[in-house]
Design a protein around this motif. Structure first.
Motif, PDB file in Angstrom:
ATOM      1  N   GLY A  22      41.472  49.246  36.311  1.00  0.00           N
ATOM      2  CA  GLY A  22      42.764  48.745  35.839  1.00  0.00           C
ATOM      3  C   GLY A  22      43.837  48.927  36.875  1.00  0.00           C
ATOM      4  O   GLY A  22      43.526  49.223  37.996  1.00  0.00           O
ATOM      5  N   LEU A  23      45.060  48.655  36.715  1.00  0.00           N
ATOM      6  CA  LEU A  23      45.727  48.283  35.515  1.00  0.00           C
ATOM      7  C   LEU A  23      45.777  46.763  35.343  1.00  0.00           C
ATOM      8  O   LEU A  23      46.323  46.080  36.172  1.00  0.00           O
ATOM      9  N   PHE A  24      45.216  46.271  34.258  1.00  0.00           N
ATOM     10  CA  PHE A  24      45.348  44.852  33.979  1.00  0.00           C
ATOM     11  C   PHE A  24      46.823  44.497  33.799  1.00  0.00           C
ATOM     12  O   PHE A  24      47.580  45.252  33.201  1.00  0.00           O
ATOM     13  N   GLN A  25      47.185  43.365  34.307  1.00  0.00           N
ATOM     14  CA  GLN A  25      48.565  42.920  34.238  1.00  0.00           C
ATOM     15  C   GLN A  25      48.678  41.744  33.266  1.00  0.00           C
ATOM     16  O   GLN A  25      47.726  41.010  33.057  1.00  0.00           O
ATOM     17  N   LYS A  26      49.855  41.592  32.735  1.00  0.00           N
ATOM     18  CA  LYS A  26      50.100  40.534  31.763  1.00  0.00           C
ATOM     19  C   LYS A  26      49.944  39.151  32.374  1.00  0.00           C
ATOM     20  O   LYS A  26      49.312  38.271  31.831  1.00  0.00           O
ATOM     21  N   LEU A  79      37.812  46.694  38.144  1.00  0.00           N
ATOM     22  CA  LEU A  79      36.720  47.188  37.293  1.00  0.00           C
ATOM     23  C   LEU A  79      35.849  48.194  38.025  1.00  0.00           C
ATOM     24  O   LEU A  79      34.657  48.313  37.753  1.00  0.00           O
ATOM     25  N   GLY A 113      35.936  34.982  43.235  1.00  0.00           N
ATOM     26  CA  GLY A 113      36.288  35.997  42.255  1.00  0.00           C
ATOM     27  C   GLY A 113      35.875  35.562  40.878  1.00  0.00           C
ATOM     28  O   GLY A 113      35.342  34.456  40.696  1.00  0.00           O
ATOM     29  N   ILE A 114      36.116  36.431  39.932  1.00  0.00           N
ATOM     30  CA  ILE A 114      35.700  36.092  38.577  1.00  0.00           C
ATOM     31  C   ILE A 114      36.559  36.854  37.580  1.00  0.00           C
ATOM     32  O   ILE A 114      37.057  37.942  37.869  1.00  0.00           O
ATOM     33  N   ALA A 115      36.762  36.214  36.406  1.00  0.00           N
ATOM     34  CA  ALA A 115      37.516  36.835  35.319  1.00  0.00           C
ATOM     35  C   ALA A 115      36.529  37.190  34.219  1.00  0.00           C
ATOM     36  O   ALA A 115      35.851  36.314  33.686  1.00  0.00           O
ATOM     37  N   HIS A 116      36.429  38.476  33.901  1.00  0.00           N
ATOM     38  CA  HIS A 116      35.477  38.881  32.871  1.00  0.00           C
ATOM     39  C   HIS A 116      36.093  38.938  31.490  1.00  0.00           C
ATOM     40  O   HIS A 116      35.381  38.940  30.496  1.00  0.00           O
ATOM     41  N   PHE A 117      37.419  39.018  31.418  1.00  0.00           N
ATOM     42  CA  PHE A 117      38.030  39.240  30.108  1.00  0.00           C
ATOM     43  C   PHE A 117      38.911  38.094  29.650  1.00  0.00           C
ATOM     44  O   PHE A 117      39.024  37.838  28.482  1.00  0.00           O
ATOM     45  N   ARG A 118      39.566  37.453  30.613  1.00  0.00           N
ATOM     46  CA  ARG A 118      40.389  36.309  30.248  1.00  0.00           C
ATOM     47  C   ARG A 118      40.094  35.227  31.255  1.00  0.00           C
ATOM     48  O   ARG A 118      40.055  35.492  32.471  1.00  0.00           O
TER      49      ARG A 118
END
Lengths: 341, 341, 341, 341
Positions: free
Chosen positions: A155-159, A221, A190-195
């Protein structure tokens, strides 16, 4: 005395306020934040300072010389534009802007009015980056081969930004400062795993003239925190580990020598390589412990007082944003090569 | 008793010979190498064994059951083809072949005659990879997010292959074994600092179905040796450092949880992220110390005796070569995305 | 509300003041320091708080419930004695006193008036020590074999104490807390390189009942900072490295098993050893990140409000001072064995 | 050609045999071991070499010039005495003998007949110790303050010696070689957890003239293996970590300077310390990778051929045994100070 107004008192704003306030010749006179709690914290920390939810009054206040923009990147342009239009110098968080076009407009506006822009590339003011810069500029490393940086943690995931816009500006500003070269092309995967829209893992390659290559590995991650940069040069190579307190920078007397001028009957020559390895001592130069941000705010006040263009000016900010924009384009195109210039 | 002929007694051949010779049920009966000095070393080490400069007699010798091909990759196909045509099982260095087409032909030839091919993916037989395989197969890591490997050091420059063909086969064979997924696309960047055609630094991204991404960083110009792999999973994440003698594998109880089913009034929810971090213990499972190559040669003899297909058979070798070929294509195209299948 | 007076505002005093001030139910009302500059800093940080150069008024002030003694050890006894005589609870820096006799007098004085003494053994309130205590008390380590601690760095030379009185109180208070055993004898060696009377390097061995041994290595002349403790137990062994941010504690499933009950024909048996080694996984339990001093001041306020004897009371302080006194005697006698009790 | 007979072919004997056999000008002609299996291994490895269970014939064989004594220490004296009496040079495992008296007799015997004794202090021939010796002899470290060594790991318990006689000879021989000073006193503490008579944990302090102190920490019950030596000097300090493959030696430009000649109004002066700290670069000199034992056997053959006294002669062996004997006495006396000379 230079009066500073702070716009944004969230995570980083308090540090910016504190450091301007302890810089000789400067003082914070107003703080603005849309969030009520942040504003209360500001009021508690700085009893004599004006606090306001809307920043507009601050941006045009007659007693303010410098506006520090410490808000999310999406709001940078509008705030900075108004501040510059009102004749204020600006100190602004990185990345400078959300697009090249925005950065160019702000630079033009500032130059027309002879105002200073300083983009908060804090790392440039750390003892480690200063020492590496010195080693490169003094020719200790020789011609550069590559710049390879890893910046990963959990993290930190950002908005509203992906891992690239969150982490890579650090490395890009450092790289820009150390290499002083204009990149010719960028490719990113790259890749987005959550959004679906926001990558949490990304890999970036940047090509420079003269066979210099840079690579950034940024990852939200990772179970472990890694902040390591390898810089390979023709004469020496270095490893910078920013997570250790001592011996952050290790300079290796290792490298590859061309053998064309020698008359060897070696295995290498037989192999047609005409190369040999050099492996000598390692050396960890002493790195001064300083609060980087304090050095940066002092430097900004000096630049204003002496009418000097900061090294981390709007153009430096623009160079970083230009690469970020190219990365975005490459990611959107599935890793396509994006040429710059 | 299975009789083995060794073709190639350079750097790795002596290890292969020694391990076949100490495998119960096997013995080395002939060794061939074009280099006279290597041949003399072979004769000194194995007094009772036939040695010959040309490998052709060895490839057709009636008393030989297995041919071990331990030569540069460019010669693999021709030697292996002859051996298979003469009814020999083959044990062959990685990468399996110089092209997908070659690999497919050898596989077809072997399958038609019910001969075994084992590609020397030695790492599959190390305690570390066995343990990681176990952790993944037992679901300890959960669904995988990424596989990120760094394999860098100073040299060794090779005569006829770039850093990708030299170093990446290790990671690709490990990745193929651990993930058991077919990649959908590959992109690679890199640069050659000393000879125009052979990259010494390269970065490879491999896309898998289901948002799994892999990345390899291979570099012949690093002042320090790094052999580190990060594997991120939904339940746990691990770091494998192959250069330490103890605690090679560290499993972290860290990760990201979706919060969609929860009813939180958290900052994260406000940010629309609906994610939280998990951070718990770290655990370093004991890794058995074994000589990997001994395990591999024993396993090959077992596969032959019991007519079992090895896990590292020709198809495994082909899967690695297919990715290598895609990397080559991507590098040649300036980092273009190369789709597989 | 418990009112706290701080005596001593040098290096550590500001931390004590800050933590008492942010402890719910407590507030700092007066600060005293003989040094004018320290007093000015105190006044600037705590505008509403009384500041005075002489501590006597503070020690007898009616509105003060707790006196925090944060001065050099030579002054502890006199200040603490007055505070207790005036009915104040005391929070006091370690080492508790300069002698066993002083410690015993303060304890007696406090107990007669039912006042609390808390000796600032801060490490007891760190996540690491709490976790180790838990592992020992839960029997995870089994019977203990040894406690071996290294605490070395460059400087800081002290005016009036040697390296033992400067650094060892940390280890002694931790050891006392974890082992809960009364030592039977102490021996210490060391040397003073700069001033004849004050050792800058020292080695201390402490014998406990049941073949438990402790050893401390304290050194002001080390080029590197080391803070490592090994604790060997019959079931498991642990290494605590306090200088790393993650995985401070590593628990090893390693040890020695007696073989007397087994019927082995092993080499060990032949050797008459009847022992075997166990070597399994390593495990790094998560250690909570807390500000130890905050936990300690809160705990003290709780102890006062609920009339509970703190674990780090005067007796704990006395146990540490008793060992320090024995070390002094051993050093003076050239490493002679000093029996305790 | 110098003919070598090996007495003892257990754990270390095969290494000694192999290295003498590959030393130009030397060859192994006979091997003796009381254990039948060891003898069979010897015969398999050296087909042309005589093997015998009793060593007496070997010790008097006309064709043998050097006897290598690679047996447990308790048998050293008798074997070495016979070999010397028969006119053989001896190469002998460390510790040299079980007592000072034995060592003195062997030295006298050898000197009377002009025979060479080399005690196998292998570490003296490693790249690391050679480099440290060079740094000390060249005055890089300045006057020495301390030598502090840790040598701990899990096991191996020995049949007939405690942890001191097992592990400390390494450190003592290194210390003797590097410091070249005669110790004035020794004190040792330790404890036996498994058998009453053999310590498995021990701590040793050795006093030298001129305020130089040495300390050894040896432990068979450590969950981790540590091989670290700190050497503090007036000009520089170094840390030698023998377990890392690169940068084994780190030289720190750190230290303490006396301030008596300066005219400072510093805090230090106020404190009466008149000291200041120096903290500069760190430097890791390249350490040559060599097989130490090969260097040692070659050196021994040279010493014999050129009639040179080896640096690791009987007197060096005696100096180590003298300290071991003092440690034994100190341990037996509960840590009593034992004066030497």
């Amino acid at each position: 005395m230079i009066n500073v107004g702070i716009v944004g008192f969230g995570y980083w704003g308090p540090n910016v306020a504190r450091n301007f306030n302890t810089t000789p010749g400067a003082r914070v006179v107003a703080i603005s934040d849309a969030d009520e709690k942040s504003l209360q914290r500001a009021a508690a920390s700085y009893p004599g300072v004006r606090t306001e939810r809307e920043c507009d009054r601050l941006l045009s206040a007659k007693d303010i010389d410098v506006v520090a923009v410490v808000t999310p990147v999406s709001s940078h342009f509008e705030i900075a534009r108004k501040a510059l239009a009102n004749g204020k110098h600006i100190f602004i968080e990185k990345p400078f802007t959300a697009s090249v076009a925005e950065a160019e407009k702000l630079i033009e506006l500032a130059e027309r009015r002879n105002l200073k822009i300083m983009v908060d590339h804090t790392f440039l003011f750390t003892g480690a980056v200063k020492k590496i810069k010195e080693l490169i500029d003094d020719g200790i490393l020789g011609d550069l081969y590559y710049f390879d940086s890893i910046r990963v943690n959990l993290g930190l995931f950002q908005k509203d930004v992906n891992v690239v816009w969150d982490l890579a500006p650090h490395d890009l500003s450092i790289m820009d400062h150390l290499l002083r070269m204009d990149p010719v092309a960028v490719t990113a995967t790259g890749i987005a795993h959550f959004r679906n829209d926001l990558e949490d893992v990304a890999y970036i390659t940047i090509y420079f003239p003269g066979n210099v290559i840079a690579h950034l590995n940024v990852n939200w991650l990772s179970p472990v925190k890694i902040r390591t940069t390898l810089i390979g040069g023709q004469k020496k190579m270095l490893v910078w580990n920013d997570l250790v307190s001592d011996e952050k920078i290790r300079v290796y007397d290792k490298g590859v020598d061309g053998l064309d001028s020698l008359n060897l009957e070696s295995k290498e020559k037989a192999y047609g390589l005409r190369l040999s390895y050099r492996s000598g001592d390692m050396w960890a130069p002493r790195v001064t412990q300083v609060e980087a941000l304090q050095g940066e705010t002092s430097y900004f006040i000096d630049c204003i007082n002496n009418n000097v263009t900061p090294k981390n000016d709007g153009h430096a900010g623009l160079r970083v944003v230009r690469i970020l924009e190219a990365i975005k384009k490459s990611l959107a195109g599935g890793g396509v090569l994006v040429r710059l210039n």
